[in-house]
Design an enzyme around this catalytic site. Structure first.
Site, PDB file in Angstrom:
ATOM      1  N   THR A  46       0.859  -1.187   0.000  1.00 39.18           N
ATOM      2  CA  THR A  46       0.000   0.000   0.000  1.00 39.18           C
ATOM      3  C   THR A  46       0.898   1.241   0.000  1.00 39.18           C
ATOM      4  O   THR A  46       2.049   1.182   0.430  1.00 39.18           O
ATOM      5  CB  THR A  46      -0.965  -0.021   1.198  1.00 39.18           C
ATOM      6  OG1 THR A  46      -0.217  -0.136   2.396  1.00 39.18           O
ATOM      7  CG2 THR A  46      -1.953  -1.177   1.085  1.00 39.18           C
ATOM      8  N   THR A  48       1.412   4.379   1.555  1.00 38.52           N
ATOM      9  CA  THR A  48       2.125   4.932   2.703  1.00 38.52           C
ATOM     10  C   THR A  48       3.026   3.892   3.352  1.00 38.52           C
ATOM     11  O   THR A  48       4.144   4.197   3.777  1.00 38.52           O
ATOM     12  CB  THR A  48       1.135   5.507   3.738  1.00 38.52           C
ATOM     13  OG1 THR A  48       0.348   6.512   3.089  1.00 38.52           O
ATOM     14  CG2 THR A  48       1.847   6.119   4.930  1.00 38.52           C
ATOM     15  N   CYS A  49       2.553   2.663   3.401  1.00 40.35           N
ATOM     16  CA  CYS A  49       3.342   1.583   4.003  1.00 40.35           C
ATOM     17  C   CYS A  49       4.659   1.391   3.238  1.00 40.35           C
ATOM     18  O   CYS A  49       5.713   1.208   3.842  1.00 40.35           O
ATOM     19  CB  CYS A  49       2.549   0.282   4.016  1.00 40.35           C
ATOM     20  SG  CYS A  49       0.969   0.396   4.871  1.00 40.35           S
ATOM     21  N   SER A  50       4.582   1.429   1.923  1.00 40.15           N
ATOM     22  CA  SER A  50       5.761   1.200   1.087  1.00 40.15           C
ATOM     23  C   SER A  50       6.649   2.430   0.941  1.00 40.15           C
ATOM     24  O   SER A  50       7.873   2.318   0.877  1.00 40.15           O
ATOM     25  CB  SER A  50       5.330   0.742  -0.313  1.00 40.15           C
ATOM     26  OG  SER A  50       4.715  -0.523  -0.246  1.00 40.15           O
TER      27      SER A  50
END
Length: 159
Positions: A46, A48-50
């Site tokens: 996703t 923001t996660c990445s």
């Protein structure tokens, strides 16, 4: 109800795809006698996660280790195959990428996030925690859709 500082982590099993094959880790295996920086993301790959969350822990891995952290682990409600590939994609070979595929740990700590309306099912809230010998000593939970307090820098400031 979400877990609180001072509480012991519940028993759960995580899956990790290692070079030798699938391995199961219990909370006892991961946290007993150790200081662990654990952070959770809503989903592998996703945005923001990445782009931000995992990179904050990759970049600060050495600083966390210098502060006495034994293990830096990322947990997500994804399967072990996805977590392994995503970890490789993120150059996160120093992080332990924990799969909580059925959200059993996430639900047990009370930090699930229902994204069913967005087609993602039950996921984890975004958070970071410091765990010493299985007991939560710091807990930083972001509001849904936000990334403000669960980064490595915030956790480092609390050590």
């Amino acid at each position: 109800m979400a877990i609180n500082v001072g509480e012991k982590l519940p028993e759960a099993t995580f899956h990790v795809l290692e070079n030798e094959g699938m391995k199961e880790y219990s909370t006892q295996d991961l946290f007993a006698g150790k200081t662990v920086a654990l952070f959770a993301v809503p989903g592998a790959y996703t945005p923001t996660c990445s782009a931000a969350h995992v990179p904050s822990f990759v970049i600060n891995f050495d600083r966390l280790k210098e502060k006495g952290i034994d293990t830096v682990a990322c947990v997500s409600v994804n399967d072990a195959f996805v977590m392994k590939h995503w970890g490789e994609n993120q150059n996160a070979e120093n992080l332990l990428m924990l799969a909580d595929g059925s959200a059993s740990f996430t639900k047990a700590v009370g930090l699930e996030l229902d994204l069913t309306a967005r087609g993602m099912g039950i996921r984890s809230q975004r958070y970071s925690m410091l765990v010493k010998d299985g007991v939560v000593t710091q807990l930083n939970i972001d509001e849904p859709g936000k990334y403000e307090v669960s980064d490595a820098e915030t956790l480092l400031s609390q050590l």
